[in-house]
Design an enzyme around this catalytic site. Structure first.
Site, PDB file in Angstrom:
ATOM      1  N   ALA A   4       0.875  -1.186   0.000  1.00 20.59           N
ATOM      2  CA  ALA A   4       0.000   0.000   0.000  1.00 20.59           C
ATOM      3  C   ALA A   4       0.912   1.237   0.000  1.00 20.59           C
ATOM      4  CB  ALA A   4      -0.984   0.004   1.171  1.00 20.59           C
TER       5      ALA A   4
ATOM      6  N   HIS B 209       7.120   5.718   1.468  1.00 14.20           N
ATOM      7  CA  HIS B 209       7.874   4.536   1.031  1.00 14.20           C
ATOM      8  C   HIS B 209       8.806   4.898  -0.126  1.00 14.20           C
ATOM      9  CE1 HIS B 209       4.107   2.410   2.587  1.00 14.20           C
ATOM     10  NE2 HIS B 209       5.064   1.839   3.284  1.00 14.20           N
TER      11      HIS B 209
ATOM     12  N   GLY C 142      11.975   4.259   7.913  1.00 10.51           N
ATOM     13  CA  GLY C 142      11.382   5.586   8.088  1.00 10.51           C
ATOM     14  C   GLY C 142      11.391   6.029   9.543  1.00 10.51           C
ATOM     15  N   GLN C 143      11.669   7.324   9.726  1.00  9.25           N
ATOM     16  CA  GLN C 143      11.633   7.917  11.063  1.00  9.25           C
ATOM     17  C   GLN C 143      10.202   7.917  11.618  1.00  9.25           C
ATOM     18  OE1 GLN C 143      12.746  12.047  11.035  1.00  9.25           O
ATOM     19  NE2 GLN C 143      13.612  11.911  13.070  1.00  9.25           N
ATOM     20  N   LYS C 144       9.232   7.803  10.709  1.00  6.56           N
ATOM     21  CA  LYS C 144       7.828   7.726  11.114  1.00  6.56           C
ATOM     22  C   LYS C 144       7.626   6.631  12.180  1.00  6.56           C
ATOM     23  CE  LYS C 144       3.217   7.121  10.310  1.00  6.56           C
ATOM     24  NZ  LYS C 144       3.072   5.769  10.759  1.00  6.56           N
TER      25      LYS C 144
ATOM     26  N   GLN D 291      10.560   1.549  16.026  1.00  5.82           N
ATOM     27  CA  GLN D 291      10.989   0.434  15.180  1.00  5.82           C
ATOM     28  C   GLN D 291      12.453   0.622  14.767  1.00  5.82           C
ATOM     29  OE1 GLN D 291       8.600  -1.612  11.992  1.00  5.82           O
ATOM     30  NE2 GLN D 291       9.674  -0.169  10.711  1.00  5.82           N
TER      31      GLN D 291
ATOM     32  N   SER E  45       0.704   7.184   5.812  1.00  2.05           N
ATOM     33  CA  SER E  45       0.655   5.833   6.369  1.00  2.05           C
ATOM     34  C   SER E  45      -0.290   5.019   5.507  1.00  2.05           C
ATOM     35  CB  SER E  45       0.113   5.888   7.798  1.00  2.05           C
ATOM     36  OG  SER E  45      -0.292   4.599   8.226  1.00  2.05           O
ATOM     37  N   SER E  46       0.061   3.751   5.301  1.00  2.00           N
ATOM     38  CA  SER E  46      -0.841   2.884   4.535  1.00  2.00           C
ATOM     39  C   SER E  46      -2.211   2.821   5.202  1.00  2.00           C
ATOM     40  CB  SER E  46      -0.265   1.472   4.453  1.00  2.00           C
ATOM     41  OG  SER E  46       1.037   1.525   3.927  1.00  2.00           O
TER      42      SER E  46
HETATM   43  P1  AMP Z   1       5.342  -0.170   6.343  1.00  2.00           P
HETATM   44  O1  AMP Z   1       4.966  -0.536   4.942  1.00  2.00           O
HETATM   45  O2  AMP Z   1       4.318   0.632   7.056  1.00  2.00           O
HETATM   46  O3  AMP Z   1       5.849  -1.372   7.125  1.00  2.00           O
HETATM   47  O4  AMP Z   1       6.591   0.808   6.206  1.00  2.00           O
HETATM   48  C1  AMP Z   1       7.732   0.434   5.491  1.00  2.00           C
HETATM   49  C2  AMP Z   1       8.805   1.464   5.738  1.00  2.00           C
HETATM   50  O5  AMP Z   1       8.354   2.748   5.309  1.00  2.00           O
HETATM   51  C3  AMP Z   1       9.163   1.608   7.231  1.00  2.00           C
HETATM   52  O6  AMP Z   1      10.556   1.785   7.373  1.00  2.00           O
HETATM   53  C4  AMP Z   1       8.409   2.851   7.613  1.00  2.00           C
HETATM   54  O7  AMP Z   1       8.972   3.540   8.717  1.00  2.00           O
HETATM   55  C5  AMP Z   1       8.531   3.677   6.349  1.00  2.00           C
HETATM   56  N1  AMP Z   1       7.483   4.698   6.315  1.00  2.00           N
HETATM   57  C6  AMP Z   1       6.149   4.518   6.499  1.00  2.00           C
HETATM   58  N2  AMP Z   1       5.501   5.701   6.441  1.00  2.00           N
HETATM   59  C7  AMP Z   1       6.453   6.647   6.221  1.00  2.00           C
HETATM   60  C8  AMP Z   1       6.412   8.082   6.070  1.00  2.00           C
HETATM   61  N3  AMP Z   1       5.277   8.772   6.141  1.00  2.00           N
HETATM   62  N4  AMP Z   1       7.580   8.726   5.836  1.00  2.00           N
HETATM   63  C9  AMP Z   1       8.750   8.028   5.777  1.00  2.00           C
HETATM   64  N5  AMP Z   1       8.850   6.694   5.909  1.00  2.00           N
HETATM   65  C10 AMP Z   1       7.722   6.002   6.128  1.00  2.00           C
END
Ligand code: AMP
Length: 282
Positions: free
Chosen positions: A32, A37, A147-149, A153, A185-186
């Site tokens: 997503a 990402h 991601g710092q988000k 983690q 965010s997804s």
């Molecule tokens: P996820 O698909 O949610 O597991 O995220 C995959 C990677 O993308 C992780 O390292 C997250 O921290 C990063 N990520 C998710 N949302 C953001 C964002 N808004 N800005 C930067 N990195 C992100």
């Protein structure tokens, strides 16, 4: 862009032929995909010769079955976005190839398990640690992008890399936000229009708290006011709003301008749980 589905495929068809001095950047995701990402992909492309992105909705990191069942899946668009970004490889593993059987190993990240995401999502970091270890072993990247988000983690993965001696460098990429400030965010895809509007309180509360802290208001007063704001002005249900050390995640009871600190927030909009954070002293 080449798509592959198993570690064997990667290692026999690609990894060996790439290893002559080419650096591999790796971006693990759950799909997503949004611009946040793609920022990780951009950074990997800048810093590495080859970029591999994985898309795998990892069942073991979901402590809430409804969150797993409703996790958005947009595979076709994801592959198009990755292709447009110039990604070299997309890794789309089947659950059974990652987990031929349920792991018996459990990872415990010490203090990180007892605060914020650790406290409110028991078992979450075990699932993250297991899957990221498996992915690192499979892809064997030189650099991995996070991601710092998901600030806590990042702290967990740093421990994982140190404690298990993964031979790679972690790169942390700043949070990408929508124009109105909401962190991408997804899970935002699951918000209805009212929830989407109300979700702005996460970023709004972080920036308000930061301004007040830097203007000298005591942290506990700042936090009380924010808790009050959530109750009185928003449909969002606050789970936590804490001032922490951005690496150890110790909680601060008072703001110290000479200490690294970040504010972290988690809140529910309906059944959708969102998190965000803002560095105060980086
Ligand atoms: P996820 O698909 O949610 O597991 O995220 C995959 C990677 O993308 C992780 O390292 C997250 O921290 C990063 N990520 C998710 N949302 C953001 C964002 N808004 N800005 C930067 N990195 C992100």
């Amino acid at each position: 862009m080449q798509v592959f589905h198993t570690g064997t495929e990667w290692q026999t068809n690609w990894l060996k032929s790439l290893q002559s001095g080419k650096t591999i950047g790796f971006v693990p995701t759950m799909g997503a995909l949004h611009q946040g990402h793609l920022d990780l992909v951009k950074n990997s492309k800048k810093e590495c010769d080859i970029t591999v992105v994985s898309i795998f909705v990892n069942p073991t990191q979901f402590n809430n079955p409804e969150d797993f069942a409703k996790y958005p899946i947009t595979l076709e668009q994801d592959l198009k976005k990755l292709e447009d970004e110039g990604t070299d490889f997309a890794f789309l593993p089947e659950t059974l190839s990652i987990y031929p059987e349920k792991p018996v190993l459990t990872l415990n990240f010490g203090e990180l398990e007892h605060v914020l995401e650790g406290e409110f999502r028991p078992g979450h970091f075990n699932g993250v640690g297991i899957v990221v270890s498996k992915l690192f072993h499979t892809i064997k990247p030189d650099k991995a992008f996070f991601g710092q988000k998901d600030l806590q983690q990042v702290a967990v993965i740093k421990r994982l890399v140190r404690d298990l001696s993964f031979n790679l460098e972690l790169v942390v990429v700043p949070t990408r936000r929508e124009v109105d400030g909401l962190a991408m965010s997804s899970r935002n895809l699951r918000l209805n229009p009212v929830e989407r509007a109300q979700a702005l309180i996460l970023y709004w509360s972080l920036t308000k708290a930061k301004d007040e802290l830097l203007a000298g208001k005591p942290w506990l007063d700042v936090r009380n006011q924010i808790r009050q704001d959530f109750k009185e002005t928003s449909l969002a249900r606050l789970e936590y709003f804490e001032l922490v050390h951005p690496e150890h995640f110790t909680r601060f009871e008072a703001f110290e301008p000479d200490q690294k600190s970040s504010i972290c927030v988690a809140a529910y909009l309906g059944s959708v749980r969102l998190i965000d954070n803002l560095p105060i002293i980086p």
